[in-house]
Design an enzyme around this catalytic site. Structure first.
Site, mmCIF file in Angstrom:
data_model
loop_
_atom_site.group_PDB
_atom_site.id
_atom_site.type_symbol
_atom_site.label_atom_id
_atom_site.label_comp_id
_atom_site.label_asym_id
_atom_site.label_seq_id
_atom_site.Cartn_x
_atom_site.Cartn_y
_atom_site.Cartn_z
ATOM 1 N N ARG A 202 1.139 2.385 1.397
ATOM 2 C CA ARG A 202 -0.253 2.144 1.840
ATOM 3 C C ARG A 202 -0.448 0.716 2.323
ATOM 4 O O ARG A 202 -1.488 0.107 2.105
ATOM 5 C CB ARG A 202 -1.276 2.411 0.729
ATOM 6 C CG ARG A 202 -1.594 3.852 0.318
ATOM 7 C CD ARG A 202 -1.936 4.773 1.439
ATOM 8 N NE ARG A 202 -0.701 5.310 1.976
ATOM 9 C CZ ARG A 202 0.042 6.258 1.406
ATOM 10 N NH1 ARG A 202 -0.349 6.807 0.313
ATOM 11 N NH2 ARG A 202 1.145 6.685 1.948
ATOM 12 N N SER B 121 -8.683 8.833 -0.941
ATOM 13 C CA SER B 121 -8.343 8.204 -2.225
ATOM 14 C C SER B 121 -8.915 6.794 -2.234
ATOM 15 O O SER B 121 -8.627 6.003 -1.335
ATOM 16 C CB SER B 121 -6.826 8.120 -2.378
ATOM 17 O OG SER B 121 -6.282 9.412 -2.307
ATOM 18 N N GLU C 235 -8.131 1.087 -1.956
ATOM 19 C CA GLU C 235 -7.315 1.347 -0.758
ATOM 20 C C GLU C 235 -8.053 1.014 0.546
ATOM 21 O O GLU C 235 -7.433 0.492 1.470
ATOM 22 C CB GLU C 235 -6.886 2.825 -0.781
ATOM 23 C CG GLU C 235 -5.976 3.204 0.362
ATOM 24 C CD GLU C 235 -5.585 4.669 0.323
ATOM 25 O OE1 GLU C 235 -5.023 5.123 -0.696
ATOM 26 O OE2 GLU C 235 -5.838 5.365 1.309
#
Ligand SMILES: Cc1cc2nc3c(=O)[nH]c(=O)nc-3n(C[C@H](O)[C@H](O)[C@H](O)COP(=O)(O)OP(=O)(O)OC[C@H]3O[C@@H](n4cnc5c(N)ncnc54)[C@H](O)[C@@H]3O)c2cc1C
Length: 372
Positions: free
Chosen positions: A178, A256, A364
């Site tokens: 990520r 997420s 995130e």
């Protein structure tokens, strides 16, 4: 000061359309965020380049936006920045070599379905991820055991420091879980991305247990027809509220919200001890932990949130921002949430997990004008 610089002339740029009405609530999947100084809708790569060069030369803060699905933006005005909205959306495919090129504004899931229609495999596990092709390298998007780093060969970048445009190999982006060196830095704008796909129409090796089981795969790493894998991925994602559906508030999110924490092995052991003490040996043994290289372990953020006592839908009916009713890792806007409501929920969850297990979750999405 940079943020009081006047907006340069932009209305003579071919392929750029100026828009003073659109808000970040209109442009993001959280559906929150104020009206920027201006939105410049860029229909061509040249329009993106010229717009960004002029804004940077004038010292005007800007925010590049694709699909707005990984952004949490302040909703208090003034939001003193110009949005550069990437709308160039061409896709070209070489069926014989498996090379696919997508302009940055192409809708990612349409790129995936185009690749499958051309008989190419490799993108199927990334089906249903919202947003644009140009943003996929930014956080090395991933799902169901695959990530963009597996197939990305190079990107056409506008370097904002030098103003130069060039094709840059994927290896120059420091792609990892990520993350890339484009995320948080905004140092360059992706204009186009190139992917090397499989010409035999088979999927990437199935690495994700739940997906492999649904496909009845007998061994880890088996390949299946890519189109078949896509259908199962989409079905699994729908079940978790991870496919955008207008009006479905479980999908008014950024997917997420926290990344899976990567911690030294001894920290993972101490988390497991805490779980054992508070929830018992059986829970502790079931704690997901995956090798993440050099003495590091990846934990599951969703599992920790859940075991810290945050149920789906937390904090319950009536709250404007809640955890998704289908997945504890997604924070959602139930329709009337402010940015502050989402930030408060994020703090609540982060602090609760920290108190319970001593693990600090990191968000995130990209935060603009607000912070945790
Ligand atoms: C329901 C849902 C499910 C999701 N599932 C997943 C998932 O499974 N896996 C996953 O990894 N992510 C997932 N996400 C997060 C998100 O969809 C991805 O990160 C996606 O790649 C963001 O694309 P975007 O175009 O919407 O980016 P935006 O939100 O518009 O931008 C995100 C960041 O990238 C920058 N950016 C955007 N375009 C460019 C460009 N062309 N050049 C340079 N910088 C750029 C922006 O400035 C910003 O900093 C999900 C989100 C939602 C809402």
């Amino acid at each position: 000061m940079a943020d009081s610089s006047p907006t340069p002339v932009l209305n003579d740029i071919d392929g750029a359309v100026l828009d003073e009405q659109t808000t970040l609530a209109d442009l993001t999947t959280f559906h929150v965020g104020a009206r920027p100084r201006l939105t410049v809708r860029c229909r061509t790569q040249d329009a993106v380049v010229e717009t960004v060069r002029r804004l940077d030369a004038a010292g005007v803060p800007l925010l590049v936006v694709g699909g707005g699905s990984n952004l949490l933006v302040a909703d208090e005005e003034p939001l003193d920045l110009v949005v550069v909205l990437i709308e160039c959306a061409g896709v070209s495919v070489e069926e014989d070599t498996g090379l696919l090129r997508a302009e940055a504004g192409a809708v990612w899931d349409e790129v995936v379905s185009t690749s499958l229609a051309a008989g190419l495999g490799g993108l199927e596990c990334l089906s249903g991820i919202p947003g644009s092709a140009g943003a996929t390298p930014v956080q090395n998007v991933g799902a169901y055991g695959a990530e963009i780093a597996d197939v990305l060969t190079r990107v056409r970048l506008l370097d904002r420091e030098t103003g130069e445009v060039s094709w840059v190999p994927a290896s120059a982006l420091d792609l990892s879980y990520r993350y890339s060196n484009l995320k948080f830095t905004a140092r360059a704008v992706v204009l186009e991305a190139e992917f090397q796909l499989r010409t035999d129409g088979l999927s990437a090796p199935l690495r994700f247990g739940e997906l492999a089981r649904r496909l009845g795969a007998s061994s880890a790493g088996e390949r299946r027809p890519a189109a078949e894998v896509r259908e199962v991925v989409l079905d699994l994602r729908r079940g978790k509220g991870m496919v955008l559906i207008p009006g479905d508030h479980d999908t008014w999110s950024a997917g997420s919200f926290f990344t899976n924490p990567i911690v030294p092995a001894q920290i993972a052991d101490s988390v497991q001890d805490k779980v054992r003490r508070s929830l018992g040996a059986e829970e502790a043994e079931s704690m997901p932990r995956f090798p993440a290289g050099e003495g590091k372990v990846k934990l599951s953020a969703a599992w920790l949130i859940d075991r810290a006592g945050f149920d789906r839908g937390y904090p319950g009916e009536g709250a404007p921002a809640r955890l998704s009713t289908r997945h504890t890792l997604a924070l959602t806007n139930r329709g009337e949430a402010s940015t502050g409501d989402i930030v408060a929920l994020a703090r609540d969850v982060r602090d609760g997990v920290n108190r319970a297990f001593g693990v600090r979750l990191e968000p995130e999405p990209i935060w603009v004008g607000c912070s945790l």
